[in-house]
Scaffold this motif. Structure first.
Motif, PDB file in Angstrom:
ATOM      1  N   TYR A  20       0.871  -1.170   0.000  1.00  0.00           N
ATOM      2  CA  TYR A  20       0.000   0.000   0.000  1.00  0.00           C
ATOM      3  C   TYR A  20       0.910   1.222   0.000  1.00  0.00           C
ATOM      4  O   TYR A  20       1.775   1.354   0.857  1.00  0.00           O
ATOM      5  CB  TYR A  20      -0.918  -0.036   1.236  1.00  0.00           C
ATOM      6  N   ASN A  21       0.703   2.093  -0.992  1.00  0.00           N
ATOM      7  CA  ASN A  21       1.620   3.212  -1.195  1.00  0.00           C
ATOM      8  C   ASN A  21       0.928   4.560  -1.043  1.00  0.00           C
ATOM      9  O   ASN A  21       0.848   5.341  -1.999  1.00  0.00           O
ATOM     10  CB  ASN A  21       2.274   3.098  -2.584  1.00  0.00           C
ATOM     11  N   PRO A  22       0.446   4.879   0.147  1.00  0.00           N
ATOM     12  CA  PRO A  22      -0.245   6.165   0.339  1.00  0.00           C
ATOM     13  C   PRO A  22       0.692   7.338   0.105  1.00  0.00           C
ATOM     14  O   PRO A  22       0.230   8.454  -0.164  1.00  0.00           O
ATOM     15  CB  PRO A  22      -0.706   6.113   1.805  1.00  0.00           C
ATOM     16  N   ASP A  23       2.011   7.100   0.177  1.00  0.00           N
ATOM     17  CA  ASP A  23       2.964   8.190  -0.065  1.00  0.00           C
ATOM     18  C   ASP A  23       2.807   8.753  -1.479  1.00  0.00           C
ATOM     19  O   ASP A  23       3.241   9.872  -1.746  1.00  0.00           O
ATOM     20  CB  ASP A  23       4.401   7.707   0.175  1.00  0.00           C
ATOM     21  N   GLN A  24       2.175   7.981  -2.390  1.00  0.00           N
ATOM     22  CA  GLN A  24       1.945   8.503  -3.741  1.00  0.00           C
ATOM     23  C   GLN A  24       0.662   9.319  -3.825  1.00  0.00           C
ATOM     24  O   GLN A  24       0.334   9.877  -4.864  1.00  0.00           O
ATOM     25  CB  GLN A  24       1.870   7.348  -4.756  1.00  0.00           C
ATOM     26  N   TRP A  25      -0.074   9.370  -2.718  1.00  0.00           N
ATOM     27  CA  TRP A  25      -1.389  10.024  -2.736  1.00  0.00           C
ATOM     28  C   TRP A  25      -1.518  11.065  -1.629  1.00  0.00           C
ATOM     29  O   TRP A  25      -2.632  11.370  -1.191  1.00  0.00           O
ATOM     30  CB  TRP A  25      -2.485   8.960  -2.555  1.00  0.00           C
ATOM     31  N   LEU A  26      -0.401  11.624  -1.201  1.00  0.00           N
ATOM     32  CA  LEU A  26      -0.468  12.493  -0.023  1.00  0.00           C
ATOM     33  C   LEU A  26      -1.300  13.752  -0.263  1.00  0.00           C
ATOM     34  O   LEU A  26      -1.888  14.296   0.659  1.00  0.00           O
ATOM     35  CB  LEU A  26       0.941  12.846   0.466  1.00  0.00           C
ATOM     36  N   GLY A  27      -1.376  14.190  -1.498  1.00  0.00           N
ATOM     37  CA  GLY A  27      -2.196  15.373  -1.793  1.00  0.00           C
ATOM     38  C   GLY A  27      -3.673  15.028  -1.991  1.00  0.00           C
ATOM     39  O   GLY A  27      -4.452  15.872  -2.423  1.00  0.00           O
ATOM     40  N   PRO A  29      -6.368  13.383   0.200  1.00  0.00           N
ATOM     41  CA  PRO A  29      -6.917  12.714   1.396  1.00  0.00           C
ATOM     42  C   PRO A  29      -8.191  11.917   1.108  1.00  0.00           C
ATOM     43  O   PRO A  29      -8.453  10.918   1.756  1.00  0.00           O
ATOM     44  CB  PRO A  29      -7.186  13.880   2.360  1.00  0.00           C
ATOM     45  N   GLU A  30      -8.946  12.360   0.102  1.00  0.00           N
ATOM     46  CA  GLU A  30     -10.202  11.647  -0.196  1.00  0.00           C
ATOM     47  C   GLU A  30      -9.901  10.242  -0.729  1.00  0.00           C
ATOM     48  O   GLU A  30     -10.675   9.304  -0.511  1.00  0.00           O
ATOM     49  CB  GLU A  30     -11.088  12.456  -1.172  1.00  0.00           C
ATOM     50  N   ILE A  31      -8.768  10.103  -1.389  1.00  0.00           N
ATOM     51  CA  ILE A  31      -8.372   8.777  -1.899  1.00  0.00           C
ATOM     52  C   ILE A  31      -7.996   7.870  -0.727  1.00  0.00           C
ATOM     53  O   ILE A  31      -8.374   6.697  -0.669  1.00  0.00           O
ATOM     54  CB  ILE A  31      -7.194   8.906  -2.893  1.00  0.00           C
ATOM     55  N   ILE A  32      -7.262   8.445   0.207  1.00  0.00           N
ATOM     56  CA  ILE A  32      -6.874   7.643   1.385  1.00  0.00           C
ATOM     57  C   ILE A  32      -8.135   7.204   2.144  1.00  0.00           C
ATOM     58  O   ILE A  32      -8.238   6.045   2.570  1.00  0.00           O
ATOM     59  CB  ILE A  32      -5.938   8.467   2.314  1.00  0.00           C
ATOM     60  N   ASP A  33      -9.085   8.124   2.275  1.00  0.00           N
ATOM     61  CA  ASP A  33     -10.348   7.750   2.933  1.00  0.00           C
ATOM     62  C   ASP A  33     -11.001   6.584   2.192  1.00  0.00           C
ATOM     63  O   ASP A  33     -11.448   5.612   2.803  1.00  0.00           O
ATOM     64  CB  ASP A  33     -11.335   8.925   2.941  1.00  0.00           C
ATOM     65  N   ALA A  34     -11.041   6.723   0.873  1.00  0.00           N
ATOM     66  CA  ALA A  34     -11.672   5.665   0.065  1.00  0.00           C
ATOM     67  C   ALA A  34     -10.910   4.350   0.230  1.00  0.00           C
ATOM     68  O   ALA A  34     -11.515   3.268   0.303  1.00  0.00           O
ATOM     69  CB  ALA A  34     -11.701   6.078  -1.409  1.00  0.00           C
ATOM     70  N   ASP A  35      -9.594   4.440   0.313  1.00  0.00           N
ATOM     71  CA  ASP A  35      -8.792   3.216   0.464  1.00  0.00           C
ATOM     72  C   ASP A  35      -9.197   2.443   1.715  1.00  0.00           C
ATOM     73  O   ASP A  35      -9.340   1.218   1.678  1.00  0.00           O
ATOM     74  CB  ASP A  35      -7.297   3.559   0.547  1.00  0.00           C
ATOM     75  N   PHE A  36      -9.367   3.174   2.810  1.00  0.00           N
ATOM     76  CA  PHE A  36      -9.717   2.475   4.052  1.00  0.00           C
ATOM     77  C   PHE A  36     -11.092   1.818   3.955  1.00  0.00           C
ATOM     78  O   PHE A  36     -11.318   0.741   4.494  1.00  0.00           O
ATOM     79  CB  PHE A  36      -9.582   3.404   5.260  1.00  0.00           C
ATOM     80  N   GLU A  37     -11.950   2.474   3.218  1.00  0.00           N
ATOM     81  CA  GLU A  37     -13.270   1.886   2.938  1.00  0.00           C
ATOM     82  C   GLU A  37     -13.099   0.595   2.125  1.00  0.00           C
ATOM     83  O   GLU A  37     -13.635  -0.456   2.467  1.00  0.00           O
ATOM     84  CB  GLU A  37     -14.050   2.929   2.125  1.00  0.00           C
ATOM     85  N   ARG A  38     -12.315   0.698   1.061  1.00  0.00           N
ATOM     86  CA  ARG A  38     -12.098  -0.466   0.181  1.00  0.00           C
ATOM     87  C   ARG A  38     -11.434  -1.615   0.948  1.00  0.00           C
ATOM     88  O   ARG A  38     -11.725  -2.775   0.725  1.00  0.00           O
ATOM     89  CB  ARG A  38     -11.193  -0.104  -1.000  1.00  0.00           C
ATOM     90  N   LEU A  69       2.888   9.200   7.838  1.00  0.00           N
ATOM     91  CA  LEU A  69       2.912   7.785   8.219  1.00  0.00           C
ATOM     92  C   LEU A  69       2.250   7.594   9.591  1.00  0.00           C
ATOM     93  O   LEU A  69       1.560   6.594   9.817  1.00  0.00           O
ATOM     94  CB  LEU A  69       4.349   7.253   8.215  1.00  0.00           C
ATOM     95  N   ASP A  70       2.449   8.575  10.468  1.00  0.00           N
ATOM     96  CA  ASP A  70       1.752   8.512  11.764  1.00  0.00           C
ATOM     97  C   ASP A  70       0.248   8.345  11.528  1.00  0.00           C
ATOM     98  O   ASP A  70      -0.407   7.514  12.154  1.00  0.00           O
ATOM     99  CB  ASP A  70       1.961   9.805  12.575  1.00  0.00           C
ATOM    100  N   ARG A  71      -0.256   9.182  10.610  1.00  0.00           N
ATOM    101  CA  ARG A  71      -1.711   9.147  10.371  1.00  0.00           C
ATOM    102  C   ARG A  71      -2.137   7.790   9.803  1.00  0.00           C
ATOM    103  O   ARG A  71      -3.135   7.210  10.212  1.00  0.00           O
ATOM    104  CB  ARG A  71      -2.111  10.284   9.413  1.00  0.00           C
ATOM    105  N   ILE A  72      -1.335   7.288   8.874  1.00  0.00           N
ATOM    106  CA  ILE A  72      -1.678   5.983   8.267  1.00  0.00           C
ATOM    107  C   ILE A  72      -1.618   4.875   9.328  1.00  0.00           C
ATOM    108  O   ILE A  72      -2.537   4.047   9.435  1.00  0.00           O
ATOM    109  CB  ILE A  72      -0.714   5.660   7.099  1.00  0.00           C
TER     110      ILE A  72
END
Ligand code: GLA
Ligand code: ZN
Length: 678
Positions: A20-27, A29-38, A69-72
């Protein structure tokens, strides 16, 4: 047998998830939210994070930012997910390469690479080692006590060589340790060949492969570099964290001895990407994957982690073929049936750019959970929950296939015989496949493993005998073991020097009961065949085509089970058996095709009363895991069409749908099931 503890301490689940590479999506946040849903929807619980995130931690030298990373990690913990936190050494920031060019690799001609790509750092550079230790320490210190931390994903797919002066000096040091003196090295390497006798360690050039012993030692040194570098990385992590460590492996290779890398790992992780491109032979692809799985299970003789696989197509294969319905589930369960306690993917969400935007992922660019691939993954997530009792169980085979890295390296390094035909891994695959089709559980072991736990050892093309192996083979057979050997076995000793005094070398001539005088390299036009002797003890009949290699044997006590069909050596042995002590040594002196191997191993199973998981049926496979008094049968149909499969008198209950299964069962095309046996 008792079940094994979970890979992640206290986390008693099959692991399901992936890179999982959230570092590519740091700008975003809505994608990260969706990821946790998925993640929830897909039944995923474990993620490898930060593998290539160095610039996101340290954008400029010495300026660190771990807030993202803390947040993730916190979110992962809130979801009760676990993270295999990576050390980021697989790729480094551009600023580092610019400021410290020594972190980059040098090629064999002495040219230092520019900043580009990944997996290309120098193994010895003190600067790189310091930088890696520093970032590892920071990560370990910060997250050691974090509830989401499941383990450490150290670097990524370590591989390759560096030829800088530092690495060359270390190679010479490695040789000095190994041989003690130049005289000993010159003797072991046969270096008077082409006037190569060395009078100073500095004269040794690592790519001078006309000295074929040097080539083998260079491969060994590669492994030593990886092991040493990994120790260095782990030491930094261990200053703060005692969570289990691993590095992701890549299956069979002649240049990395994974048995040694396994020694640095607390658990074994593999990246496996069956291409399913042999569209008329899906079973062949499955068998090759299963052999790798057994290899990784055998390393520590405990459940392992499928760290990467693709839920869909592969961008680096010659064809971008979709996985047909059912195949994803079968592929995932094949790994589990062969001992994995985890099914993980590369990667969770597709990145929009970079060279992997076409690589399969759980979440597509489209982003929803409606895609076919997503639903396939979610189905696997659901199944992994249903088959939870299987986690921690093992397979205890009576049969082992020997895969020997050094033997492969030595054969590849040798000039000839028949350069293009060696095909060590392919040959092992073919033997393994015949066993896999018979549903005979197998371990995959190194030639220095403990043979005593097995009844049958299959060791084709064991070209090199490492120290002690000849004695171990003799003892294994004398004590009642069955050995299946083949052409190109027992030719050289530990430093690739040909045995004198006639083959089989290593003093094994009396064990196998013949003298192997010559090797004929067959061209594609040559027609040679193997014809079973009328009185053969295996009940074989027919006429089996041979290819590539045929050795000319003289019997010295062995029995001729089959002979050659043509040419000047027609009628001489092509297959022998020899009773030695209480055991039997079989030897196939020529390369046989799958049809012969199927017949041979079928006969062997019958003759030696080996226990299979279920009767064989074309394109079907079955395997078992057991523990805590339960036995679980995994069954698969690798044919695209539905078919029936005979459980061979076994019966049980499907852990997937709760249904009773006995006698003949029907599986859909690419269907798979997991039964708790009665
Ligand atoms: C390897 C790497 C991953 C990714 C995949 C693609 O396994 O570890 O980072 O590149 O290949 O298949
Ligand atoms: Zn180097």
């Amino acid at each position: 047998m008792k079940k094994f503890a979970p890979v992640i301490r206290g986390y008693d689940h099959f692991l399901h998830g992936g890179d999982y590479n959230p570092d590519q999506w740091l700008g975003h946040p809505e994608i990260i939210d969706a990821d946790f849903e998925r993640m929830r929807e897909a039944g995923c619980n474990t993620f490898s994070v930060g593998i290539f995130a160095w610039t996101s931690y340290e954008k400029r030298e010495g300026e660190f930012d771990f807030a993202w990373l803390d947040r993730i990690m916190d979110r992962m913990a809130a979801e009760d997910h676990r993270v295999f936190l990576a050390t980021p050494s697989g790729a480094r920031p551009a600023w580092m390469a610019r400021k410290y060019p020594e972190v980059l690799r040098v090629d064999a001609r002495g040219i230092r690479d520019r900043y580009r790509l990944r997996h290309n750092h120098c193994w010895s550079s003190p600067v790189y080692r310091d930088k890696v230790a520093d970032i590892n320490r920071r990560l370990a210190e910060r997250y050691a006590g974090h509830p989401a931390l499941g383990g450490w994903h150290v670097s990524n797919e370590y591989n390759g060589s560096c030829y800088c002066d530092l690495c060359k000096a270390r190679f010479r040091e490695f040789l000095r340790e190994r041989y003690g003196s130049l005289d000993a090295l010159n003797a072991a390497w046969w270096s008077s060949f082409w006037s190569h006798t060395y009078t100073d360690w500095d004269q040794i050039e690592p790519d001078d492969f006309c000295v074929d012993a040097l080539a083998v030692d260079w491969y060994r040194f590669n492994t030593w570099q990886i092991v040493d570098f990994m120790h260095h990385e782990v030491a930094a992590v261990r200053e703060f964290s005692d969570a289990p460590v691993t590095t992701n492996m890549m299956g069979f290779r002649p240049d990395i001895d994974y048995w040694q890398v396994a020694g640095v790992c607390d658990f074994i992780a593999d990246d496996r990407y069956p291409g399913w491109l042999e569209v008329r032979d899906f079973a062949g692809t499955a068998a090759a994957a299963a052999m790798c799985h057994d290899f990784h299970r055998s390393m520590k003789r405990r459940p392992w982690v499928l760290m990467e696989s693709s839920p869909s197509n592969l961008n680096w294969q010659p064809y971008y073929r979709l996985k047909r319905p059912g195949l994803h589930r079968a592929e995932a369960l094949l790994a589990v049936g062969h001992g994995a306690d985890a099914v993980m993917y590369f990667q969770f969400r597709k990145g929009r750019g970079g060279s992997e935007k076409f690589h399969g992922a759980v979440v597509d660019h489209e982003g929803s959970s409606r895609t076919r691939v997503f639903r396939d993954v979610a189905e696997v997530g659901d199944i992994l929950r249903r088959i939870a009792p299987v986690r921690g169980t093992m397979t205890e085979p009576e049969v082992a296939v020997v895969f020997d890295t050094d033997a492969w390296a030595a054969l590849m390094a040798s000039g000839g015989p028949s350069q293009g035909e060696k095909k060590y891994a392919e040959t092992l695959n073919l033997h393994y496949r015949a066993l896999w089709e018979l549903n005979l559980p197998c371990d995959v072991i190194d030639s220095t493993a403990d043979f005593s736990r097995y009844r049958v050892i299959v060791a084709p093309m064991l070209f090199m005998l490492k120290p002690g192996v000849a004695e171990a083979i003799r003892k294994f057979i004398a004590d009642g073991g069955v050995w299946v050997g083949s052409y190109l076995s027992f030719y050289v000793g530990d430093s690739n020097l040909y045995f004198t005094g006639g083959l089989p070398g290593g003093g094994l001539r009396d064990v196998f009961g013949f003298w192997n005088e010559e090797l004929d390299g067959l061209t594609p036009e040559d027609r040679q065949s193997l014809i079973p002797a009328a009185d053969n003890t295996l009940g074989l009949s027919g006429d089996f085509p041979l290819e590539a290699y045929a050795e000319l044997l003289h019997l010295e006590g062995a029995r001729m089970e089959a002979g050659y069909g043509s040419d000047f050596y027609a009628g001489t042995p092509a297959l022998t058996s020899h009773i030695y002590g209480s055991g039997t040594a079989y030897y196939q002196s020529a390369r046989c095709g799958l049809e012969f191997l199927r017949a041979f191993y079928r006969a062997l199973v019958a003759r030696h009363g080996l226990e299979t998981a279920a009767p064989a049926a074309p394109g079907f496979h079955a395997t078992v895991r057991e523990g805590d008094g339960e036995r679980y049968l995994f069954v698969y149909n690798f044919n695209p069409e539905a078919g029936t499969f005979d459980l061979g008198g076994r019966s049980g209950t499907s852990l997937i749908d709760g249904g009773r299964r006995a006698g003949e069962i029907t599986l859909s095309g690419f269907g798979s099931d997991v039964l708790r046996l009665d």
